[in-house]
Design a protein around this motif. Structure first.
Motif, PDB file in Angstrom:
ATOM      1  N   GLN B  62       0.823  -1.215   0.000  1.00  0.00           N
ATOM      2  CA  GLN B  62       0.000   0.000   0.000  1.00  0.00           C
ATOM      3  C   GLN B  62       0.853   1.260   0.000  1.00  0.00           C
ATOM      4  OE1 GLN B  62      -3.443  -0.429  -0.280  1.00  0.00           O
ATOM      5  NE2 GLN B  62      -2.780  -2.532  -0.487  1.00  0.00           N
ATOM      6  N   GLN B  65      -1.036   3.519  -4.411  1.00  0.00           N
ATOM      7  CA  GLN B  65      -2.458   3.216  -4.411  1.00  0.00           C
ATOM      8  C   GLN B  65      -2.845   2.537  -5.722  1.00  0.00           C
ATOM      9  OE1 GLN B  65      -4.731   6.415  -2.933  1.00  0.00           O
ATOM     10  NE2 GLN B  65      -5.963   4.870  -1.869  1.00  0.00           N
ATOM     11  N   ALA B  79      -6.135  -2.629   1.358  1.00  0.00           N
ATOM     12  CA  ALA B  79      -6.582  -1.324   0.856  1.00  0.00           C
ATOM     13  C   ALA B  79      -7.680  -0.744   1.731  1.00  0.00           C
ATOM     14  CB  ALA B  79      -7.057  -1.459  -0.587  1.00  0.00           C
ATOM     15  N   MET B  81      -7.783  -0.972   4.911  1.00  0.00           N
ATOM     16  CA  MET B  81      -7.279  -0.627   6.240  1.00  0.00           C
ATOM     17  C   MET B  81      -6.724   0.786   6.259  1.00  0.00           C
ATOM     18  SD  MET B  81      -5.237  -3.858   7.519  1.00  0.00           S
ATOM     19  CE  MET B  81      -6.058  -5.334   7.988  1.00  0.00           C
ATOM     20  N   GLN B  82      -6.835   1.413   7.429  1.00  0.00           N
ATOM     21  CA  GLN B  82      -6.290   2.763   7.560  1.00  0.00           C
ATOM     22  C   GLN B  82      -5.647   2.923   8.915  1.00  0.00           C
ATOM     23  OE1 GLN B  82      -9.646   5.223   6.745  1.00  0.00           O
ATOM     24  NE2 GLN B  82      -8.845   5.795   4.729  1.00  0.00           N
ATOM     25  N   GLY B  83      -4.852   3.954   9.045  1.00  0.00           N
ATOM     26  CA  GLY B  83      -4.309   4.347  10.335  1.00  0.00           C
ATOM     27  C   GLY B  83      -3.690   3.215  11.117  1.00  0.00           C
ATOM     28  N   ASP B  84      -4.189   3.049  12.333  1.00  0.00           N
ATOM     29  CA  ASP B  84      -3.579   2.131  13.267  1.00  0.00           C
ATOM     30  C   ASP B  84      -3.579   0.679  12.790  1.00  0.00           C
ATOM     31  OD1 ASP B  84      -2.181   2.534  15.584  1.00  0.00           O
ATOM     32  OD2 ASP B  84      -3.746   1.596  16.817  1.00  0.00           O
ATOM     33  N   SER B  85      -4.698   0.245  12.228  1.00  0.00           N
ATOM     34  CA  SER B  85      -4.776  -1.160  11.824  1.00  0.00           C
ATOM     35  C   SER B  85      -3.817  -1.442  10.669  1.00  0.00           C
ATOM     36  CB  SER B  85      -6.208  -1.542  11.454  1.00  0.00           C
ATOM     37  OG  SER B  85      -6.694  -0.697  10.452  1.00  0.00           O
ATOM     38  N   LEU B  86      -3.648  -0.474   9.738  1.00  0.00           N
ATOM     39  CA  LEU B  86      -2.704  -0.654   8.632  1.00  0.00           C
ATOM     40  C   LEU B  86      -1.272  -0.691   9.174  1.00  0.00           C
ATOM     41  CD1 LEU B  86      -2.140  -0.846   5.588  1.00  0.00           C
ATOM     42  CD2 LEU B  86      -2.093   1.631   5.495  1.00  0.00           C
ATOM     43  N   ARG B  87      -0.998   0.186  10.151  1.00  0.00           N
ATOM     44  CA  ARG B  87       0.336   0.197  10.743  1.00  0.00           C
ATOM     45  C   ARG B  87       0.647  -1.131  11.421  1.00  0.00           C
ATOM     46  NH1 ARG B  87      -0.140   5.627  11.575  1.00  0.00           N
ATOM     47  NH2 ARG B  87      -1.327   5.370  13.480  1.00  0.00           N
ATOM     48  N   ARG B  90       1.353  -3.690   8.838  1.00  0.00           N
ATOM     49  CA  ARG B  90       2.637  -3.483   8.161  1.00  0.00           C
ATOM     50  C   ARG B  90       3.812  -4.058   8.934  1.00  0.00           C
ATOM     51  NH1 ARG B  90       2.011   2.405   5.830  1.00  0.00           N
ATOM     52  NH2 ARG B  90       1.307   1.936   3.738  1.00  0.00           N
TER      53      ARG B  90
END
Lengths: 327, 322
Positions: B62, B65, B79, B81-87, B90
């Motif tokens: 990610q 994009q 795609a 996921m955002q913010g904390d959950s993506l971090r 990762r």
């Protein structure tokens, strides 16, 4: 037609660095016959590029050079800058790794070719232009006439390297030095460029030196190979002999470390441990001894000299790989 | 079209499309690519420069994009996921780059560089961090006591790549994307790093996406190999099978173009003269057709779908070699 075209005799290049003197080329002897191809193989920092610059007399100003470089009967070290300039580009041509740095980005392909041709050959503009078109066609550039008006950035990497080769070939040189000519290119383009160089070399009966880190590049395309390590030539032999009866452990290790296409996946590679020595701190013994699996006794205290085994096979090692071992 | 490798792949990329806009023109970097990587598997991804292999790697993380398509990591749509959950996600995926020296901050000490991911992920106890860093540096063959206090410029390219590998391993990830990890290294050093990656894979139970342009290198480490050309996948299959019996003419061309270190094998002169066309205006139908000796009218009009040509081997070609 034969005979020695270029010979390098006992060349030594010293470069002053903040860390002390760096011996980039250490007592190197080489010879290239007219119409033949020599491969110089080695890893980064082994002195292969400094050696090619020695031949071209394009060493950095602060470098100290001793020895002799004989080209076509003349000692290049004794030539005036003016005579050298006439020789380079005319009889002695070079193709570098990155075509973007050898081509002028603000001049058209045509200007660069025509300029080189008119500098060295007595040709009028129309003739020089015609010759440029022929050269571009010969190196496999489609629509050569239109290309003359283009700038280097409008071409792909492979096409730029073709242009650089066309410039190098423009005055029918006797010797072409190709310094890592395909390292910056993709595999399919690499094969095309190597084929092109081989074809032009044969057609023009030109001598060639291919400098590379890739043993695969020299295997099928050279008559003789010199392997360099830490500024020295450590093994030199006709190409088939070198690959079949290598005597120097470094050559063997270099070949073994290459991933093989016919090996099964996940086969561990016989890596060479350690790394090349710091050439500002020369070792007393053989430079390869700290990484060599055969090293013993005097390897650490005495430098092996380059000696001849067969008339054409030279190596610098106290414990050469046993003869008769078929690779 | 689907190349099912296991019932529960770790990574599943479906119909991924990535495009860039450059000077008002669109570069079709990745076009409709689908692939899967099973747990514990190494997938090699090969292709020439500009074929989209690095973009694909970045899109998985990610960092690019996607225009469309999905990337499922362990069943989660990255795609979405955002913010904390993506971090958090990762941390389980790491990246190793081509130029090891450029990927290390020249002003920071090795110990701090390798500890940085731990700091970011909230390991607060400095002693614990030091212990983890020391373990991982030893694992990659460096002496923690000797290297921790030094700066990147004091190390060679091969050693810097070891440091990058240590940094990638420090969070104990499951999946590592290696983007040309050895192409900047010398032959003698390259073998050391390839062996190290293999060793680390076993030791840490990793799954790898190994991106490279050198087929021999890719074959040495991969269970399966995927071949890309101009943004599309040409062929996917088990390494040995793919090299022994390539189905796509482009795969065959790549194999043939490798310089072999054997003077008895004279280079063939059958390499086509052409070069890859621009990804701004890729050819219609099969993108390889402009250089393909087998191309015909159908290749120009119809995009070949990836289909099975042999057990576990898939090729996108109207006229496969097998």
């Amino acid at each position: 037609m034969s005979g020695v075209l270029l010979s390098v005799e006992d060349a030594v290049v010293d470069l002053p660095t903040p860390r002390g003197n760096l011996r980039a080329v250490d007592h190197v002897d080489l010879a290239v016959d007219a119409g033949k191809t020599l491969g110089i193989v080695g890893e980064s920092g082994c002195g292969k590029t400094m050696l090619s610059r020695t031949i071209l007399q394009l060493l950095p100003k602060k470098a100290k050079l001793s020895g002799r470089v004989m080209f076509d009967g003349q000692d290049l070290l004794k030539l005036s800058p003016e005579k050298l300039r006439k020789l380079r580009g005319r009889s002695l041509a070079v193709v570098f790794q990155d075509p973007m740095t050898s081509l002028n980005p603000v001049l058209t392909i045509g200007t660069q070719l025509i300029e080189t041709i008119q500098e060295h050959l007595e040709l009028g503009l129309a003739q020089a232009r015609q010759r440029s078109i022929e050269l571009l066609a010969a190196v496999g550039i489609p629509a050569p006439e239109q290309r003359l008006a283009q700038y280097p950035h409008q071409l792909s990497g492979g096409m730029r390297q073709r242009v650089a080769i066309a410039v190098a070939l423009s005055c029918e040189p006797q010797l072409l030095i190709a310094d890592e000519p395909t390292t910056a290119l993709d595999v399919t383009i690499q094969a095309q460029i190597l084929d092109l160089l081989a074809r032009e070399q044969q057609r023009r009966h030109m001598a060639m030196i291919i400098i590379t880190h890739d043993l695969g590049v020299v295997a099928g395309r050279t008559d003789e190979v010199a392997v360099m390590y830490a500024g020295r030539v450590v093994e030199r032999a006709p190409t088939p002999l070198l690959f079949k009866q290598m005597r120097m452990p470094y050559t063997e290790a270099l070949l073994a470390a290459l991933p093989k296409l016919d090996a099964a996946p996940h086969t561990p590679l016989p890596a060479i441990s350690g790394r090349p020595p710091d050439q500002t701190r020369p070792l007393k013994g053989c430079s390869f001894s700290p990484r060599c699996r055969y090293a013993a006794g005097r390897c650490n205290t005495e430098k092996p000299s380059l000696r001849a085994e067969a008339p054409q096979h030279f190596y610098a090692c106290f414990h050469p790989i046993a003869a008769g071992v078929d690779a | 079209m689907m190349q099912q490798v296991s019932s529960d792949p770790l990574l599943k990329v479906e119909n991924l499309v990535v495009e860039y806009s450059v000077g008002g023109k669109t570069i079709h970097a990745v076009s409709d690519v689908s692939l899967e990587i099973a747990r514990g598997e190494t997938l090699g991804l090969v292709g020439e420069s500009g074929c989209g292999k690095s973009t694909l790697g970045r899109a998985v993380l990610q960092l690019r994009q996607a225009v469309s398509g999905t990337v499922l990591f362990d069943g989660h749509d990255l795609a979405a996921m955002q913010g904390d959950s993506l971090r958090k996600m990762r941390r389980r995926v790491q990246l190793i780059f081509q130029d090891p020296i450029a990927s290390l901050n020249p002003r920071r000490r090795i110990g701090d560089i390798v500890a940085e991911p731990l700091v970011i992920s909230g390991v607060k106890d400095p002693n614990k961090r030091k212990q983890i860093v020391s373990d991982v540096l030893s694992a990659v063959g460096l002496d923690p006591a000797l290297v921790s206090g030094r700066l990147p410029h004091e190390f060679s390219g091969g050693q810097c790549q070891r440091i990058c590998i240590a940094r990638a391993l420090v969070l104990n990830p499951e999946f590592i994307i290696c983007d040309e990890p050895v192409s900047a290294l010398d032959v003698s050093i390259r073998a050391q790093i390839l062996n190290l990656l293999e060793e680390m894979k076993t030791r840490y139970g990793l799954t790898l996406l190994f991106i490279a342009h050198d087929l021999a290198v890719v074959k040495a480490v991969s269970d399966r190999v995927a071949v890309m050309y101009l943004g599309r996948l040409c062929e996917v299959g088990p390494s040995e099978q793919l090299f022994a019996t390539p189905a796509h003419p482009y795969t065959a061309l790549l194999i043939e173009a490798i310089p072999v270190p054997d003077p008895d094998i004279r280079p063939t002169q059958s390499i086509p003269v052409g070069e890859p066309p621009s990804p701004i205006a890729p050819p219609s139908g099969c993108r390889f057709r402009t250089r393909c000796p087998r191309a015909d009218a159908r290749c120009a009009s119809e995009v070949p779908e990836l289909r099975m040509v042999a057990p576990r081997q898939f090729a996108a070609c109207h006229h496969p070699l097998i």
